[in-house]
Design an enzyme around this catalytic site. Structure first.
Site, PDB file in Angstrom:
ATOM      1  N   LYS A 182     -37.467  97.381   6.023  1.00 18.48           N
ATOM      2  CA  LYS A 182     -36.331  98.077   6.654  1.00 18.48           C
ATOM      3  C   LYS A 182     -35.024  97.505   6.127  1.00 18.48           C
ATOM      4  O   LYS A 182     -35.010  96.393   5.578  1.00 18.48           O
ATOM      5  CB  LYS A 182     -36.432  97.909   8.169  1.00 18.48           C
ATOM      6  CG  LYS A 182     -36.406  96.449   8.622  1.00 18.48           C
ATOM      7  CD  LYS A 182     -37.013  96.259   9.989  1.00 18.48           C
ATOM      8  CE  LYS A 182     -36.835  94.845  10.482  1.00 18.48           C
ATOM      9  NZ  LYS A 182     -37.655  94.537  11.669  1.00 18.48           N
ATOM     10  N   ARG A 195     -37.428  95.827  24.444  1.00 21.92           N
ATOM     11  CA  ARG A 195     -36.725  96.772  23.567  1.00 21.92           C
ATOM     12  C   ARG A 195     -37.444  98.116  23.560  1.00 21.92           C
ATOM     13  O   ARG A 195     -36.897  99.123  23.972  1.00 21.92           O
ATOM     14  CB  ARG A 195     -36.644  96.159  22.165  1.00 21.92           C
ATOM     15  CG  ARG A 195     -35.774  96.913  21.197  1.00 21.92           C
ATOM     16  CD  ARG A 195     -35.531  96.133  19.914  1.00 21.92           C
ATOM     17  NE  ARG A 195     -36.746  95.869  19.145  1.00 21.92           N
ATOM     18  CZ  ARG A 195     -36.769  95.222  17.975  1.00 21.92           C
ATOM     19  NH1 ARG A 195     -35.643  94.763  17.457  1.00 21.92           N
ATOM     20  NH2 ARG A 195     -37.892  95.021  17.334  1.00 21.92           N
ATOM     21  N   HIS A 249     -44.179  92.734  20.159  1.00 23.02           N
ATOM     22  CA  HIS A 249     -43.178  92.017  19.363  1.00 23.02           C
ATOM     23  C   HIS A 249     -42.656  90.835  20.173  1.00 23.02           C
ATOM     24  O   HIS A 249     -42.424  90.959  21.378  1.00 23.02           O
ATOM     25  CB  HIS A 249     -42.037  92.980  19.014  1.00 23.02           C
ATOM     26  CG  HIS A 249     -41.100  92.467  17.958  1.00 23.02           C
ATOM     27  ND1 HIS A 249     -41.529  91.959  16.750  1.00 23.02           N
ATOM     28  CD2 HIS A 249     -39.743  92.393  17.926  1.00 23.02           C
ATOM     29  CE1 HIS A 249     -40.469  91.598  16.029  1.00 23.02           C
ATOM     30  NE2 HIS A 249     -39.384  91.843  16.713  1.00 23.02           N
ATOM     31  N   TYR A 308      -3.741  86.308   1.459  1.00 21.36           N
ATOM     32  CA  TYR A 308      -3.188  86.888   2.689  1.00 21.36           C
ATOM     33  C   TYR A 308      -3.081  85.828   3.776  1.00 21.36           C
ATOM     34  O   TYR A 308      -3.963  84.972   3.925  1.00 21.36           O
ATOM     35  CB  TYR A 308      -4.109  87.991   3.198  1.00 21.36           C
ATOM     36  CG  TYR A 308      -4.184  89.213   2.321  1.00 21.36           C
ATOM     37  CD1 TYR A 308      -3.049  89.985   2.047  1.00 21.36           C
ATOM     38  CD2 TYR A 308      -5.407  89.620   1.785  1.00 21.36           C
ATOM     39  CE1 TYR A 308      -3.138  91.126   1.253  1.00 21.36           C
ATOM     40  CE2 TYR A 308      -5.499  90.762   0.995  1.00 21.36           C
ATOM     41  CZ  TYR A 308      -4.359  91.508   0.733  1.00 21.36           C
ATOM     42  OH  TYR A 308      -4.456  92.631  -0.040  1.00 21.36           O
ATOM     43  N   CYS A 354     -10.532  88.284   0.339  1.00 18.21           N
ATOM     44  CA  CYS A 354      -9.977  89.640   0.348  1.00 18.21           C
ATOM     45  C   CYS A 354     -11.127  90.650   0.281  1.00 18.21           C
ATOM     46  O   CYS A 354     -12.290  90.271   0.228  1.00 18.21           O
ATOM     47  CB  CYS A 354      -9.049  89.843  -0.847  1.00 18.21           C
ATOM     48  SG  CYS A 354      -7.800  88.551  -1.039  1.00 18.21           S
ATOM     49  N   MET A 355     -10.786  91.936   0.255  1.00 17.71           N
ATOM     50  CA  MET A 355     -11.835  92.957   0.221  1.00 17.71           C
ATOM     51  C   MET A 355     -12.672  92.868  -1.059  1.00 17.71           C
ATOM     52  O   MET A 355     -13.900  92.984  -1.013  1.00 17.71           O
ATOM     53  CB  MET A 355     -11.215  94.357   0.338  1.00 17.71           C
ATOM     54  CG  MET A 355     -12.258  95.457   0.443  1.00 17.71           C
ATOM     55  SD  MET A 355     -11.559  97.105   0.483  1.00 17.71           S
ATOM     56  CE  MET A 355     -10.774  97.135   2.085  1.00 17.71           C
ATOM     57  N   ASP A 356     -11.994  92.633  -2.185  1.00 19.55           N
ATOM     58  CA  ASP A 356     -12.694  92.705  -3.476  1.00 19.55           C
ATOM     59  C   ASP A 356     -12.710  91.384  -4.233  1.00 19.55           C
ATOM     60  O   ASP A 356     -13.303  91.299  -5.299  1.00 19.55           O
ATOM     61  CB  ASP A 356     -12.011  93.752  -4.368  1.00 19.55           C
ATOM     62  CG  ASP A 356     -11.781  95.044  -3.620  1.00 19.55           C
ATOM     63  OD1 ASP A 356     -12.765  95.587  -3.085  1.00 19.55           O
ATOM     64  OD2 ASP A 356     -10.619  95.492  -3.536  1.00 19.55           O
ATOM     65  N   ARG A 399     -46.843  90.606  10.663  1.00 15.40           N
ATOM     66  CA  ARG A 399     -45.687  91.380  10.202  1.00 15.40           C
ATOM     67  C   ARG A 399     -44.501  90.468   9.879  1.00 15.40           C
ATOM     68  O   ARG A 399     -43.414  90.642  10.424  1.00 15.40           O
ATOM     69  CB  ARG A 399     -45.241  92.392  11.274  1.00 15.40           C
ATOM     70  CG  ARG A 399     -46.298  93.367  11.776  1.00 15.40           C
ATOM     71  CD  ARG A 399     -45.656  94.451  12.653  1.00 15.40           C
ATOM     72  NE  ARG A 399     -44.838  93.910  13.732  1.00 15.40           N
ATOM     73  CZ  ARG A 399     -45.245  93.745  14.991  1.00 15.40           C
ATOM     74  NH1 ARG A 399     -46.448  94.125  15.365  1.00 15.40           N
ATOM     75  NH2 ARG A 399     -44.428  93.237  15.892  1.00 15.40           N
TER      76      ARG A 399
HETATM   77  C1  LIG Z   1     -38.243  93.393  11.782  1.00 16.00           C
HETATM   78  C2  LIG Z   1     -39.506  93.320  12.512  1.00 16.00           C
HETATM   79  C3  LIG Z   1     -40.473  92.372  12.148  1.00 16.00           C
HETATM   80  C4  LIG Z   1     -40.218  91.260  11.163  1.00 16.00           C
HETATM   81  O1  LIG Z   1     -39.436  90.268  11.798  1.00 16.00           O
HETATM   82  P1  LIG Z   1     -39.108  88.879  11.057  1.00 16.00           P
HETATM   83  O2  LIG Z   1     -38.401  88.102  12.088  1.00 16.00           O
HETATM   84  O3  LIG Z   1     -38.237  89.225   9.885  1.00 16.00           O
HETATM   85  O4  LIG Z   1     -40.393  88.299  10.643  1.00 16.00           O
HETATM   86  C5  LIG Z   1     -41.716  92.452  12.757  1.00 16.00           C
HETATM   87  N1  LIG Z   1     -41.971  93.382  13.704  1.00 16.00           N
HETATM   88  C6  LIG Z   1     -41.032  94.285  14.108  1.00 16.00           C
HETATM   89  C7  LIG Z   1     -41.380  95.273  15.156  1.00 16.00           C
HETATM   90  C8  LIG Z   1     -39.771  94.270  13.547  1.00 16.00           C
HETATM   91  O5  LIG Z   1     -38.853  95.133  13.944  1.00 16.00           O
END
Ligand SMILES: *Cc1c(COP(=O)(O)O)cnc(C)c1O
Length: 365
Positions: free
Chosen positions: A29, A127, A156, A260, A307-309, A215
């Site tokens: 992601k 969540r 999670h 700045y 700065c920005m750039d 994960r």
């Molecule tokens: C992003 C995410 C992960 C990975 O989390 P890390 O802390 O980067 O290991 C695992 N499960 C879910 C549902 C997530 O949203």
């Protein structure tokens, strides 16, 4: 440019595989935490990763259009109007309530397909997901649907990356709650599919939470949680190295100010280098006068507001740096994004995600 070390990704995958022996789902992601989703996806799949995960349908679409055929989980709940696209892309959504399951079922029926769904159980993150007591009923709702398949069951963790005893106790409680919910599904005679829960923290600290598949995200991008001694708990290697160059060098006289807001004034005559990288590239302005970059073999302080750039570095009056010399902002031989994150009171995820599209990714193999 951001150098992305794919060799480090392979090494990190191998290390995590050796430690856990489990199937791996790599979250890609947010453009693979800023590392470039398609290349990270291809490299990790070639290294044996079994599953990918995205947070938005567009992210899944990018992978499918890039030729990825591996299973892709969709972690976030999407809007009803996105359901047809998620089914067309063969993404596997996480679902934890009847209304969403019904919407997914409707989409699958319209498409004449069977959609793989993962049941998400909320064990303390707060969540997404169902209360543990509803898990068996929802699992059977999915399993009995003509157009849905229960591909997995997930939860999670909220504080699994913390080495503090009270946080480890909270994770154990989440684990126990999840374990019982999965048992209730099995007791109802339903196959819960792949059981998965462990993010980076749980992979690092909670062996009992690995189940069938893990994960880990940030861990595979090269940043490990700290153990009780404040040291990285696993020897993973950061993938990202943010580099730029000195595009201009000049002498600044004692008493002259820079940038700045005139927040920096030369204490003595010195050489100042200008670097073409700023907050518009994702380099936080909070690092103004608050970070050192590697110029040659020396870490030298940023001077004046970012700065920005562009930003500026005080090379020192005796510097031998030359125009066009490379500088490293973080990673590689310089302090990595996790150290920058600590300086900013944030997490490495935010540092690498924020390095935006204007910065070319250069893949090092
Ligand atoms: C992003 C995410 C992960 C990975 O989390 P890390 O802390 O980067 O290991 C695992 N499960 C879910 C549902 C997530 O949203």
């Amino acid at each position: 440019m951001a150098n992305i070390h794919l060799d480090h990704l392979r090494e990190n995958i191998a290390l995590v595989r050796k430690k856990t022996g489990k199937a791996i789902c790599l979250p890609v992601k947010a453009d693979a935490y800023g590392h470039g989703a398609l290349t990270i996806a291809k490299t990790s799949l070639a290294a044996g990763v079994e599953y990918l995960a995205v947070a938005a349908v567009e992210e899944g679409e990018e992978l499918r259009q890039g030729g990825i055929t591996a299973p892709i989980m969709l972690l976030s709940v999407v809007l009803p109007e996105e359901i047809d696209a998620l089914i067309a892309m063969e993404l596997e959504p996480l679902a934890g309530d009847d209304e969403y399951i019904t919407a997914l079922e409707g989409g699958a029926a319209r498409a004449g397909k069977t959609l793989s769904v993962h049941l998400k159980i909320d064990t303390g993150m707060g969540r997404l997901g169902c209360p543990p007591g509803e898990a068996a009923a929802l699992a059977s709702r999915i399993a009995e649907s003509k157009n849905l398949k229960l591909a997995g069951t997930a939860t999670h963790f909220a504080v699994s990356d913390s080495a503090k005893p009270e946080d480890q106790a909270f994770t154990s409680h989440q684990w126990e709650t999840f374990h019982l919910a999965v048992k209730s599904i099995r007791d109802a005679g339903i196959d819960p599919g792949l059981i998965h829960a462990a993010n980076t923290g749980a992979v690092t600290f909670h062996n009992d939470a690995w189940f069938d598949m893990i994960r880990p995200g940030i861990l595979l991008y090269g940043y490990a949680p700290e153990n009780k001694e404040g040291k990285p708990a696993l020897a993973v290697k950061p993938l990202m190295e943010l580099k730029s160059a000195l595009v201009f060098i000049k002498t600044i006289k004692k008493g002259q100010s820079l940038s700045y807001g005139r927040t920096w004034t030369a204490a003595e005559d010195t050489l100042i280098g200008t670097i073409p990288l700023g907050y518009g590239d994702g380099l936080s302005r909070l690092l103004s006068n608050n970070w050192q970059v590697l110029a040659g073999k020396e870490l030298r302080p940023l001077a004046g507001r970012i700065c920005m750039d562009q930003c500026m570095v005080d090379l020192g009056k005796n510097s031998t740096a030359r125009r066009w010399d490379p500088v490293t902002i973080f990673g590689g031989p310089a302090p990595h994004a996790g150290i920058m994150a600590a300086r900013l009171n944030t997490i490495p995820y935010e540092i690498t995600c924020n390095i935006n599209k204007r910065v070319p990714r250069v893949y090092i193999d």
